[in-house]
Design a protein around this motif. Structure first.
Motif, mmCIF file in Angstrom:
data_model
loop_
_atom_site.group_PDB
_atom_site.id
_atom_site.type_symbol
_atom_site.label_atom_id
_atom_site.label_comp_id
_atom_site.label_asym_id
_atom_site.label_seq_id
_atom_site.Cartn_x
_atom_site.Cartn_y
_atom_site.Cartn_z
ATOM 1 N N LEU A 1 0.810 -1.211 0.000
ATOM 2 C CA LEU A 1 0.000 0.000 0.000
ATOM 3 C C LEU A 1 0.848 1.267 0.000
ATOM 4 N N ALA A 2 2.026 1.225 0.628
ATOM 5 C CA ALA A 2 2.876 2.403 0.702
ATOM 6 C C ALA A 2 3.921 2.446 -0.410
ATOM 7 N N SER A 3 3.867 1.515 -1.346
ATOM 8 C CA SER A 3 4.869 1.477 -2.406
ATOM 9 C C SER A 3 4.593 2.549 -3.457
ATOM 10 N N LYS A 4 5.634 2.887 -4.192
ATOM 11 C CA LYS A 4 5.542 3.914 -5.232
ATOM 12 C C LYS A 4 4.861 3.324 -6.474
ATOM 13 N N PRO A 5 3.831 3.984 -7.033
ATOM 14 C CA PRO A 5 3.169 3.462 -8.235
ATOM 15 C C PRO A 5 4.124 3.390 -9.432
ATOM 16 N N ALA A 6 3.964 2.368 -10.241
ATOM 17 C CA ALA A 6 4.770 2.204 -11.456
ATOM 18 C C ALA A 6 4.069 2.900 -12.613
ATOM 19 N N LYS A 7 4.856 3.379 -13.589
ATOM 20 C CA LYS A 7 4.286 4.079 -14.745
ATOM 21 C C LYS A 7 3.816 3.132 -15.838
ATOM 22 N N SER A 8 4.275 1.883 -15.798
ATOM 23 C CA SER A 8 3.848 0.885 -16.785
ATOM 24 C C SER A 8 3.757 -0.466 -16.081
ATOM 25 N N PRO A 9 2.949 -1.398 -16.601
ATOM 26 C CA PRO A 9 2.797 -2.690 -15.937
ATOM 27 C C PRO A 9 4.025 -3.594 -16.028
ATOM 28 N N SER A 10 4.919 -3.326 -16.981
ATOM 29 C CA SER A 10 6.142 -4.116 -17.097
ATOM 30 C C SER A 10 7.218 -3.278 -17.777
ATOM 31 N N CYS A 11 8.449 -3.731 -17.640
ATOM 32 C CA CYS A 11 9.555 -3.058 -18.322
ATOM 33 C C CYS A 11 9.560 -3.522 -19.773
ATOM 34 N N SER A 12 9.599 -2.584 -20.688
ATOM 35 C CA SER A 12 9.479 -2.941 -22.103
ATOM 36 C C SER A 12 10.710 -3.641 -22.661
ATOM 37 N N ASN A 13 11.872 -3.448 -22.072
ATOM 38 C CA ASN A 13 13.081 -4.041 -22.637
ATOM 39 C C ASN A 13 13.567 -5.266 -21.868
ATOM 40 N N ILE A 14 12.773 -5.790 -20.954
ATOM 41 C CA ILE A 14 13.168 -6.953 -20.170
ATOM 42 C C ILE A 14 12.222 -8.117 -20.470
ATOM 43 N N ARG A 15 12.801 -9.265 -20.778
ATOM 44 C CA ARG A 15 12.032 -10.489 -21.013
ATOM 45 C C ARG A 15 12.213 -11.422 -19.823
ATOM 46 N N LEU A 16 11.133 -11.970 -19.336
ATOM 47 C CA LEU A 16 11.224 -12.938 -18.248
ATOM 48 C C LEU A 16 11.750 -14.264 -18.782
ATOM 49 N N SER A 17 12.419 -15.011 -17.903
ATOM 50 C CA SER A 17 13.009 -16.280 -18.297
ATOM 51 C C SER A 17 12.858 -17.285 -17.165
ATOM 52 N N HIS A 18 12.903 -18.568 -17.505
ATOM 53 C CA HIS A 18 12.861 -19.631 -16.501
ATOM 54 C C HIS A 18 14.125 -19.650 -15.650
ATOM 55 N N HIS A 19 15.206 -19.096 -16.148
ATOM 56 C CA HIS A 19 16.518 -19.274 -15.548
ATOM 57 C C HIS A 19 16.970 -18.117 -14.678
ATOM 58 N N GLU A 20 16.149 -17.110 -14.471
ATOM 59 C CA GLU A 20 16.542 -15.958 -13.679
ATOM 60 C C GLU A 20 15.892 -15.996 -12.310
ATOM 61 N N GLY A 21 16.643 -15.648 -11.280
ATOM 62 C CA GLY A 21 16.130 -15.587 -9.919
ATOM 63 C C GLY A 21 16.149 -16.928 -9.226
ATOM 64 N N ASP A 22 15.802 -16.894 -7.942
ATOM 65 C CA ASP A 22 15.734 -18.102 -7.117
ATOM 66 C C ASP A 22 14.294 -18.584 -7.068
ATOM 67 N N PHE A 23 14.114 -19.895 -7.068
ATOM 68 C CA PHE A 23 12.763 -20.449 -7.004
ATOM 69 C C PHE A 23 12.118 -20.068 -5.682
ATOM 70 N N LEU A 24 10.830 -19.774 -5.722
ATOM 71 C CA LEU A 24 10.087 -19.423 -4.516
ATOM 72 C C LEU A 24 9.883 -20.684 -3.683
ATOM 73 N N PRO A 25 10.113 -20.616 -2.363
ATOM 74 C CA PRO A 25 9.939 -21.814 -1.535
ATOM 75 C C PRO A 25 8.488 -22.298 -1.486
ATOM 76 N N ASP A 26 7.537 -21.345 -1.524
ATOM 77 C CA ASP A 26 6.112 -21.692 -1.550
ATOM 78 C C ASP A 26 5.451 -20.906 -2.681
ATOM 79 N N PRO A 27 5.244 -21.524 -3.847
ATOM 80 C CA PRO A 27 4.685 -20.795 -4.995
ATOM 81 C C PRO A 27 3.189 -20.517 -4.900
ATOM 82 N N HIS A 28 2.526 -20.982 -3.834
ATOM 83 C CA HIS A 28 1.076 -20.809 -3.717
ATOM 84 C C HIS A 28 0.677 -19.328 -3.734
#
Length: 150
Positions: free
Chosen positions: A2-29
């Motif tokens: 609720l206190a976070s800064k609003p974003a100007k767009s729903p996603s970054c236009s020059n970034i593509r999501l990938s299966h190989h980036e980041g750490d897996f979430l311990p509980d994906p629910h």
């Protein structure tokens, strides 16, 4: 959030999501619940449709990068609460617009397409979808033989 800064767009236009980036979430629910709830908003908020489709592709094994992308959509929605589709009476005139991203998925080279249909001045958003065939396979050139003249 609720206190976070609003974003100007729903996603970054020059970034593509990938299966190989980041750490897996311990509980994906929690991720699945959030993305599932966001998916319903695409009926009245077609501006987030592409971004929601991107995060939906990682429901089976979400990572911290995918969660950050979903949270960015929430931050965008926080700043655009007054946006949406308003339905008004108008003459019945059908118009259709289509967009495609040819082999845009970095993981499997699949194409993504979406459509938007207008009935009068009222938009009826279409859901983006991935082509079930990858461009890496020789039989996936999305061509069909023409019928022979008889």
């Amino acid at each position: 959030m609720l206190a976070s800064k609003p974003a100007k767009s729903p996603s970054c236009s020059n970034i593509r999501l990938s299966h190989h980036e980041g750490d897996f979430l311990p509980d994906p629910h929690g991720y699945r619940s959030l993305v599932g709830a966001l998916h319903y908003l695409t009926f009245t908020r077609p501006d987030i449709s592409f971004s929601i489709h991107q995060v939906c592709q990682y429901m089976s094994a979400p990572t911290t990068v995918h969660l950050a992308a979903a949270k960015r959509i929430l931050r965008y929605l926080q700043g655009t609460l007054n946006h949406g589709i308003a339905f008004t009476p108008s003459p019945l005139h059908l118009s259709t617009y289509i967009d495609a991203d040819w082999a845009g998925d970095p993981n499997d080279k699949r194409s993504t397409s979406s459509y938007l249909v207008y009935i009068g001045s009222n938009p009826i958003p279409g859901q983006p979808k991935s082509n079930p065939q990858s461009l890496d396979h020789p039989q996936s050139q999305n061509t069909r033989p023409l019928p022979s003249p008889q």
